[in-house]
Design a protein around this motif. Structure first.
Motif, PDB file in Angstrom:
ATOM      1  N   TRP A  60       0.827  -1.211   0.000  1.00  0.00           N
ATOM      2  CA  TRP A  60       0.000   0.000   0.000  1.00  0.00           C
ATOM      3  C   TRP A  60       0.864   1.266   0.000  1.00  0.00           C
ATOM      4  N   ILE A  61       1.986   1.215   0.694  1.00  0.00           N
ATOM      5  CA  ILE A  61       2.888   2.383   0.683  1.00  0.00           C
ATOM      6  C   ILE A  61       3.434   2.571  -0.737  1.00  0.00           C
ATOM      7  N   GLN A  62       3.843   1.464  -1.366  1.00  0.00           N
ATOM      8  CA  GLN A  62       4.364   1.566  -2.743  1.00  0.00           C
ATOM      9  C   GLN A  62       3.307   2.122  -3.695  1.00  0.00           C
ATOM     10  N   GLU A  63       2.066   1.638  -3.543  1.00  0.00           N
ATOM     11  CA  GLU A  63       0.989   2.072  -4.439  1.00  0.00           C
ATOM     12  C   GLU A  63       0.560   3.519  -4.196  1.00  0.00           C
ATOM     13  N   ALA A  64       0.948   4.063  -3.048  1.00  0.00           N
ATOM     14  CA  ALA A  64       0.539   5.446  -2.708  1.00  0.00           C
ATOM     15  C   ALA A  64       1.262   6.475  -3.577  1.00  0.00           C
ATOM     16  N   ARG A  65       2.366   6.050  -4.168  1.00  0.00           N
ATOM     17  CA  ARG A  65       3.162   6.968  -5.004  1.00  0.00           C
ATOM     18  C   ARG A  65       2.328   7.471  -6.173  1.00  0.00           C
ATOM     19  N   GLY A  66       2.188   8.791  -6.269  1.00  0.00           N
ATOM     20  CA  GLY A  66       1.412   9.371  -7.357  1.00  0.00           C
ATOM     21  C   GLY A  66      -0.089   9.429  -7.066  1.00  0.00           C
ATOM     22  N   ARG A  67      -0.534   8.693  -6.060  1.00  0.00           N
ATOM     23  CA  ARG A  67      -1.978   8.677  -5.744  1.00  0.00           C
ATOM     24  C   ARG A  67      -2.291   9.486  -4.487  1.00  0.00           C
ATOM     25  N   PHE A  68      -1.276   9.651  -3.624  1.00  0.00           N
ATOM     26  CA  PHE A  68      -1.471  10.409  -2.379  1.00  0.00           C
ATOM     27  C   PHE A  68      -0.326  11.411  -2.224  1.00  0.00           C
ATOM     28  N   ASP A  69      -0.595  12.442  -1.408  1.00  0.00           N
ATOM     29  CA  ASP A  69       0.427  13.475  -1.187  1.00  0.00           C
ATOM     30  C   ASP A  69       1.164  13.279   0.131  1.00  0.00           C
ATOM     31  N   ALA A  70       0.566  12.519   1.051  1.00  0.00           N
ATOM     32  CA  ALA A  70       1.220  12.270   2.343  1.00  0.00           C
ATOM     33  C   ALA A  70       0.604  11.036   2.980  1.00  0.00           C
ATOM     34  N   ILE A  71       1.379  10.421   3.860  1.00  0.00           N
ATOM     35  CA  ILE A  71       0.928   9.215   4.574  1.00  0.00           C
ATOM     36  C   ILE A  71       0.960   9.498   6.077  1.00  0.00           C
ATOM     37  N   VAL A  72      -0.072   9.057   6.764  1.00  0.00           N
ATOM     38  CA  VAL A  72      -0.084   9.060   8.231  1.00  0.00           C
ATOM     39  C   VAL A  72      -0.180   7.597   8.634  1.00  0.00           C
ATOM     40  N   ILE A  73       0.796   7.121   9.389  1.00  0.00           N
ATOM     41  CA  ILE A  73       0.819   5.681   9.684  1.00  0.00           C
ATOM     42  C   ILE A  73       1.017   5.409  11.163  1.00  0.00           C
ATOM     43  N   ASN A  74       0.176   4.514  11.686  1.00  0.00           N
ATOM     44  CA  ASN A  74       0.465   3.897  12.978  1.00  0.00           C
ATOM     45  C   ASN A  74       0.917   2.484  12.648  1.00  0.00           C
ATOM     46  N   PRO A  75       2.233   2.245  12.645  1.00  0.00           N
ATOM     47  CA  PRO A  75       2.743   0.935  12.248  1.00  0.00           C
ATOM     48  C   PRO A  75       2.548  -0.120  13.337  1.00  0.00           C
ATOM     49  N   ALA A  76       2.031   0.308  14.506  1.00  0.00           N
ATOM     50  CA  ALA A  76       1.788  -0.597  15.640  1.00  0.00           C
ATOM     51  C   ALA A  76       3.072  -1.393  15.941  1.00  0.00           C
ATOM     52  N   ALA A  77       2.970  -2.709  16.127  1.00  0.00           N
ATOM     53  CA  ALA A  77       4.155  -3.475  16.533  1.00  0.00           C
ATOM     54  C   ALA A  77       5.269  -3.439  15.489  1.00  0.00           C
ATOM     55  N   TYR A  78       4.919  -3.216  14.206  1.00  0.00           N
ATOM     56  CA  TYR A  78       5.959  -3.151  13.164  1.00  0.00           C
ATOM     57  C   TYR A  78       6.869  -1.933  13.318  1.00  0.00           C
TER      58      TYR A  78
END
Ligand code: DQA
Length: 152
Positions: A60-78
């Motif tokens: 999903w992060i890879q696919e966000a390229r060109g489709r979103f301008d910013a990411i907000v992530i709670n990666p939790a245990a990762y």
């Protein structure tokens, strides 16, 4: 139009049931509804997704390229284990805000290290569901400022 992607990592679908004294009683669904309201008020589009799987989050992060301008992530245990998520964020070069419901710096030593913090534009930790709202606001503000600089 600014487009924000919100990603929730493993076990966050259990919010409202899971360790309420640590994470509060709000469900993920209700946090997402609040974020949608905020997005509407700010005139931005927002999509929120949850996965328990590291690989799916990477995709999903890879696919966000060109489709979103910013990411907000709670990666939790990762947060504390994933070089793959860190590399994914580096590869798409999208401004990313790391958020946590709990204050990870007050918790067990293994939670105090984040593999993502070094590649995020910032980290918000310890404010419960408000951490997400602050994270989305920070992402919007970052994109607006970057666009202002481009046109100025
Ligand atoms: C968390 C903190 C992590 O250490 C933990 O594994 C979570 C939630 C938080 O939001 O406080 O699942 O990311």
């Amino acid at each position: 139009m600014i487009r924000i992607l919100v990603l929730h990592g493993p076990n966050l679908n259990m919010l409202g049931v899971r360790e309420q004294e640590m994470y509060g009683d709000q469900t993920l669904q209700s946090i997402n509804a609040q974020l949608m309201e905020l997005a509407q008020a700010e005139g931005v589009t927002l999509e929120a997704k949850h996965s328990n799987s590291e690989g799916e989050l990477v995709s999903w992060i890879q696919e966000a390229r060109g489709r979103f301008d910013a990411i907000v992530i709670n990666p939790a245990a990762y947060t504390h284990t994933s070089v793959a998520l860190r590399d994914a964020i580096l590869s798409v070069t999208l401004p990313t805000v790391e958020v946590h419901l709990s204050n990870i710096h007050q918790r067990e030593e293994f939670r105090q290290r984040s593999y993502l913090a070094g590649v995020a534009i910032g980290q918000i930790s310890g404010f419960g569901a408000l951490s997400y709202e602050l994270g989305v606001r920070a992402a919007i503000d970052h994109v607006r400022k970057a666009r202002g600089k481009q046109s100025g």
